[in-house]
Design a protein around this motif. Structure first.
Motif, PDB file in Angstrom:
ATOM      1  N   GLY A  85      24.691   1.815 -21.961  1.00 48.97           N
ATOM      2  CA  GLY A  85      24.155   0.459 -21.974  1.00 48.97           C
ATOM      3  C   GLY A  85      25.086  -0.431 -21.174  1.00 48.97           C
ATOM      4  N   THR A  86      24.530  -1.390 -20.434  1.00 48.34           N
ATOM      5  CA  THR A  86      25.349  -2.257 -19.597  1.00 48.34           C
ATOM      6  C   THR A  86      24.968  -3.713 -19.816  1.00 48.34           C
ATOM      7  OG1 THR A  86      25.448  -0.510 -17.914  1.00 48.34           O
ATOM      8  CG2 THR A  86      26.166  -2.704 -17.259  1.00 48.34           C
ATOM      9  N   VAL A  87      25.993  -4.541 -19.996  1.00 53.80           N
ATOM     10  CA  VAL A  87      25.811  -5.983 -20.129  1.00 53.80           C
ATOM     11  C   VAL A  87      26.615  -6.647 -19.022  1.00 53.80           C
ATOM     12  CG1 VAL A  87      25.954  -7.980 -21.646  1.00 53.80           C
ATOM     13  CG2 VAL A  87      25.663  -5.691 -22.631  1.00 53.80           C
ATOM     14  N   PHE A  88      25.942  -7.451 -18.198  1.00 56.95           N
ATOM     15  CA  PHE A  88      26.591  -8.064 -17.047  1.00 56.95           C
ATOM     16  C   PHE A  88      26.911  -9.528 -17.318  1.00 56.95           C
ATOM     17  CE2 PHE A  88      24.050  -4.546 -15.418  1.00 56.95           C
ATOM     18  CZ  PHE A  88      24.975  -3.880 -14.632  1.00 56.95           C
ATOM     19  N   GLN A  89      27.611 -10.131 -16.349  1.00 58.44           N
ATOM     20  CA  GLN A  89      28.010 -11.535 -16.472  1.00 58.44           C
ATOM     21  C   GLN A  89      26.788 -12.429 -16.650  1.00 58.44           C
ATOM     22  OE1 GLN A  89      30.664 -12.914 -13.428  1.00 58.44           O
ATOM     23  NE2 GLN A  89      30.367 -15.054 -13.922  1.00 58.44           N
ATOM     24  N   SER A  90      25.750 -12.140 -15.907  1.00 59.72           N
ATOM     25  CA  SER A  90      24.472 -12.819 -16.090  1.00 59.72           C
ATOM     26  C   SER A  90      23.530 -11.851 -16.787  1.00 59.72           C
ATOM     27  CB  SER A  90      23.890 -13.240 -14.743  1.00 59.72           C
ATOM     28  OG  SER A  90      22.570 -13.710 -14.908  1.00 59.72           O
ATOM     29  N   ALA A  91      22.871 -12.332 -17.832  1.00 57.15           N
ATOM     30  CA  ALA A  91      21.989 -11.440 -18.586  1.00 57.15           C
ATOM     31  C   ALA A  91      20.815 -10.943 -17.753  1.00 57.15           C
ATOM     32  CB  ALA A  91      21.468 -12.152 -19.835  1.00 57.15           C
ATOM     33  N   ASN A  92      20.501 -11.616 -16.635  1.00 61.21           N
ATOM     34  CA  ASN A  92      19.414 -11.195 -15.742  1.00 61.21           C
ATOM     35  C   ASN A  92      18.094 -11.008 -16.488  1.00 61.21           C
ATOM     36  OD1 ASN A  92      20.994 -11.063 -13.331  1.00 61.21           O
ATOM     37  ND2 ASN A  92      21.864  -9.143 -14.063  1.00 61.21           N
ATOM     38  N   LEU A  93      17.776 -11.962 -17.345  1.00 58.81           N
ATOM     39  CA  LEU A  93      16.517 -11.888 -18.069  1.00 58.81           C
ATOM     40  C   LEU A  93      15.363 -12.298 -17.160  1.00 58.81           C
ATOM     41  CD1 LEU A  93      17.523 -13.502 -21.492  1.00 58.81           C
ATOM     42  CD2 LEU A  93      17.670 -11.105 -20.781  1.00 58.81           C
ATOM     43  N   LEU A 130      18.844 -12.848 -33.525  1.00 57.74           N
ATOM     44  CA  LEU A 130      17.901 -13.703 -32.800  1.00 57.74           C
ATOM     45  C   LEU A 130      16.452 -13.477 -33.223  1.00 57.74           C
ATOM     46  CD1 LEU A 130      19.352 -13.569 -29.173  1.00 57.74           C
ATOM     47  CD2 LEU A 130      19.443 -15.481 -30.782  1.00 57.74           C
ATOM     48  N   THR A 131      16.245 -13.087 -34.447  1.00 56.70           N
ATOM     49  CA  THR A 131      14.881 -12.859 -34.936  1.00 56.70           C
ATOM     50  C   THR A 131      14.017 -14.107 -34.765  1.00 56.70           C
ATOM     51  OG1 THR A 131      15.635 -11.214 -36.538  1.00 56.70           O
ATOM     52  CG2 THR A 131      13.506 -12.256 -36.953  1.00 56.70           C
ATOM     53  N   ASP A 132      14.607 -15.266 -35.022  1.00 52.56           N
ATOM     54  CA  ASP A 132      13.837 -16.507 -34.960  1.00 52.56           C
ATOM     55  C   ASP A 132      13.599 -16.996 -33.532  1.00 52.56           C
ATOM     56  OD1 ASP A 132      16.536 -17.011 -34.606  1.00 52.56           O
ATOM     57  OD2 ASP A 132      16.445 -19.019 -35.475  1.00 52.56           O
ATOM     58  N   ARG A 133      14.180 -16.304 -32.532  1.00 52.53           N
ATOM     59  CA  ARG A 133      13.973 -16.718 -31.139  1.00 52.53           C
ATOM     60  C   ARG A 133      13.193 -15.668 -30.353  1.00 52.53           C
ATOM     61  NH1 ARG A 133      16.907 -21.209 -30.017  1.00 52.53           N
ATOM     62  NH2 ARG A 133      15.129 -21.492 -28.634  1.00 52.53           N
ATOM     63  N   ALA A 134      12.504 -14.791 -31.045  1.00 51.68           N
ATOM     64  CA  ALA A 134      11.779 -13.704 -30.383  1.00 51.68           C
ATOM     65  C   ALA A 134      10.774 -14.214 -29.357  1.00 51.68           C
ATOM     66  CB  ALA A 134      11.060 -12.845 -31.427  1.00 51.68           C
ATOM     67  N   ASP A 135      10.116 -15.340 -29.627  1.00 51.00           N
ATOM     68  CA  ASP A 135       9.082 -15.853 -28.740  1.00 51.00           C
ATOM     69  C   ASP A 135       9.590 -16.912 -27.767  1.00 51.00           C
ATOM     70  OD1 ASP A 135       7.150 -14.223 -29.954  1.00 51.00           O
ATOM     71  OD2 ASP A 135       6.822 -15.699 -31.552  1.00 51.00           O
ATOM     72  N   SER A 136      10.902 -17.098 -27.718  1.00 51.92           N
ATOM     73  CA  SER A 136      11.486 -18.090 -26.812  1.00 51.92           C
ATOM     74  C   SER A 136      11.688 -17.492 -25.426  1.00 51.92           C
ATOM     75  CB  SER A 136      12.830 -18.581 -27.356  1.00 51.92           C
ATOM     76  OG  SER A 136      12.680 -19.207 -28.611  1.00 51.92           O
ATOM     77  N   TYR A 137      11.513 -18.322 -24.409  1.00 53.95           N
ATOM     78  CA  TYR A 137      11.762 -17.901 -23.036  1.00 53.95           C
ATOM     79  C   TYR A 137      13.225 -18.164 -22.689  1.00 53.95           C
ATOM     80  CZ  TYR A 137       6.749 -17.350 -22.479  1.00 53.95           C
ATOM     81  OH  TYR A 137       5.445 -16.921 -22.618  1.00 53.95           O
ATOM     82  N   PRO A 138      13.773 -17.477 -21.677  1.00 50.97           N
ATOM     83  CA  PRO A 138      15.185 -17.646 -21.337  1.00 50.97           C
ATOM     84  C   PRO A 138      15.616 -19.100 -21.163  1.00 50.97           C
ATOM     85  CG  PRO A 138      14.310 -15.754 -20.182  1.00 50.97           C
ATOM     86  CD  PRO A 138      13.152 -16.394 -20.887  1.00 50.97           C
ATOM     87  N   ALA A 139      14.770 -19.922 -20.554  1.00 45.68           N
ATOM     88  CA  ALA A 139      15.128 -21.328 -20.340  1.00 45.68           C
ATOM     89  C   ALA A 139      15.281 -22.096 -21.652  1.00 45.68           C
ATOM     90  CB  ALA A 139      14.076 -22.006 -19.460  1.00 45.68           C
ATOM     91  N   GLN A 140      14.709 -21.551 -22.732  1.00 46.18           N
ATOM     92  CA  GLN A 140      14.795 -22.207 -24.039  1.00 46.18           C
ATOM     93  C   GLN A 140      15.977 -21.702 -24.863  1.00 46.18           C
ATOM     94  OE1 GLN A 140      10.783 -20.917 -25.128  1.00 46.18           O
ATOM     95  NE2 GLN A 140      10.063 -23.043 -25.010  1.00 46.18           N
ATOM     96  N   LEU A 141      16.752 -20.790 -24.303  1.00 43.56           N
ATOM     97  CA  LEU A 141      17.887 -20.203 -25.010  1.00 43.56           C
ATOM     98  C   LEU A 141      19.206 -20.714 -24.441  1.00 43.56           C
ATOM     99  CD1 LEU A 141      16.675 -16.474 -25.081  1.00 43.56           C
ATOM    100  CD2 LEU A 141      16.499 -18.148 -26.950  1.00 43.56           C
ATOM    101  N   SER A 142      20.224 -20.768 -25.274  1.00 41.93           N
ATOM    102  CA  SER A 142      21.558 -21.102 -24.791  1.00 41.93           C
ATOM    103  C   SER A 142      22.126 -19.916 -24.020  1.00 41.93           C
ATOM    104  CB  SER A 142      22.474 -21.442 -25.967  1.00 41.93           C
ATOM    105  OG  SER A 142      22.739 -20.274 -26.738  1.00 41.93           O
ATOM    106  N   SER A 143      23.216 -20.142 -23.302  1.00 38.57           N
ATOM    107  CA  SER A 143      23.820 -19.047 -22.537  1.00 38.57           C
ATOM    108  C   SER A 143      24.271 -17.918 -23.457  1.00 38.57           C
ATOM    109  CB  SER A 143      25.001 -19.577 -21.718  1.00 38.57           C
ATOM    110  OG  SER A 143      25.961 -20.202 -22.559  1.00 38.57           O
TER     111      SER A 143
END
Length: 352
Positions: A85-93, A130-143
């Protein structure tokens, strides 16, 4: 779980050949976090890309979860990457997909049924809080939340090792602590072997079990983090717990640098220098932190020059190292790494 032997990487050929990694040896056991740090130009990211075979090493071997992946043909390599598994500096969602849909991307490449996909995504989002943010888009999430989604996506294929390539760079302190706490939990709960690429020394102090210093493409120093910090001659240890600036004392006083680590050191050692040994101690600077579950400290003190022998005798009895200043120079701070390639990273995330 991760083993690298005599790894070398050279860019270009002939007169344009540029070696960047020179005979790197690296081992990361199951259930441990190993940090790789170093000054600018240490090509830490190149090492990470060679481990997950986004780039082929020029020579040397790479084992992941017991499999030699160095020379695997592309089709077999795609299968072997499921263990990484790889996690980068930017999540690239994917910005037009929700958090749940982003986590589901690797599962769809695996051909998981819709029912199992829904269950697995719910489990992963719960795991990263993040169960409560399942339907959130990346722009609606904090970094920090976006990085947690990235970690959940990296876990979708149930990897046995995790590469974290500057995953906390650019995050605020609270988000950084949150992501590091999650990595520590994954190390313990899932027994993951985690390679932590970073230029942030506070990240190493807080999360890593062991650390490697790369310099000029070579391993300059390595060891358990607590032992590095306890060694006053360690450049990496000095960078992990640096000396603080201090004002010069008046003539007749000798200035000493004190280094210690471990529960056996009395917490009131400064008080006891005066009470038990009659030493008039001037504290010029001090730093005390808990590193790898043990108390570590550095201090700059000044005492009467004629009583230096009494000071060293008392401190030696408590397992505290003292040396007269000036000490050796500290490790040069790291500059930010070269920006990564999001296209290649997205391919790595979804490769099966």
């Amino acid at each position: 779980m991760i083993r690298v032997e005599k790894l070398q990487k050279t860019y270009g050929t002939g007169t344009r050949a540029r070696p960047v990694l020179h005979g790197i040896d690296l081992n990361i056991a199951r259930g441990t976090i190993r940090a790789v740090v170093g000054p600018s130009g240490a090509v830490k990211g190149t090492l990470a890309r060679c481990v997950n075979l986004l780039e082929r090493p020029t020579s040397g071997r790479v084992w992941v979860a017991g499999t030699d992946v160095t020379d695997l043909p592309e089709r077999e390599l795609r299968h072997a990457r499921r263990a990484i598994g790889t996690v980068f500096q930017s999540a690239n969602l994917l910005r037009r997909r929700t958090a749940a849909e982003n986590v589901a991307v690797p599962l769809r490449y695996l051909g998981v049924t819709a029912r199992d996909e829904k269950r697995r995504v719910a489990e992963l989002l719960e795991r990263v809080g993040l169960t409560d943010r399942a339907d959130s888009y990346p722009a609606q999430l904090s970094s920090g939340q976006r990085q947690r989604v990235g970690i959940a996506r990296a876990l979708a294929r149930r990897p046995r090792v995790l590469l974290s390539d500057e995953a906390t760079s650019g995050l605020d302190p609270d988000a950084t602590r949150s992501v590091l706490a999650l990595l520590r939990e994954l190390r313990t709960d899932r027994g993951l072997a985690i390679l932590l690429i970073t230029h942030e020394m506070e990240v190493v102090r807080e999360a890593a079990d062991t650390a490697i210093l790369l310099r000029d493409g070579r391993v300059a120093e390595s060891g358990p983090v607590d032992q590095l910090v306890a060694d006053p001659r360690s450049a990496l240890g000095n960078a992990l717990l640096p000396d603080r600036p201090f004002a010069q004392e008046r003539p007749g006083l000798g200035t000493w640098r004190v280094t210690y680590q471990g529960h056996e050191v009395p917490t009131d050692w400064l008080t006891r220098l005066g009470a038990d040994h009659g030493l008039d101690v001037h504290v010029l600077s001090a730093t005390v932190e808990e590193i790898a579950g043990r108390v570590a400290g550095r201090a700059t003190i000044a005492i009467d020059e004629d009583r230096a022998d009494e000071l060293t005798l008392a401190l030696d009895g408590w397992g505290i190292h003292a040396e007269p200043l000036p000490p050796g120079g500290p490790l040069v701070p790291e500059e930010p790494s070269v920006p990564s390639d999001p296209v290649r990273e997205a391919v790595a995330e979804t490769a099966v």
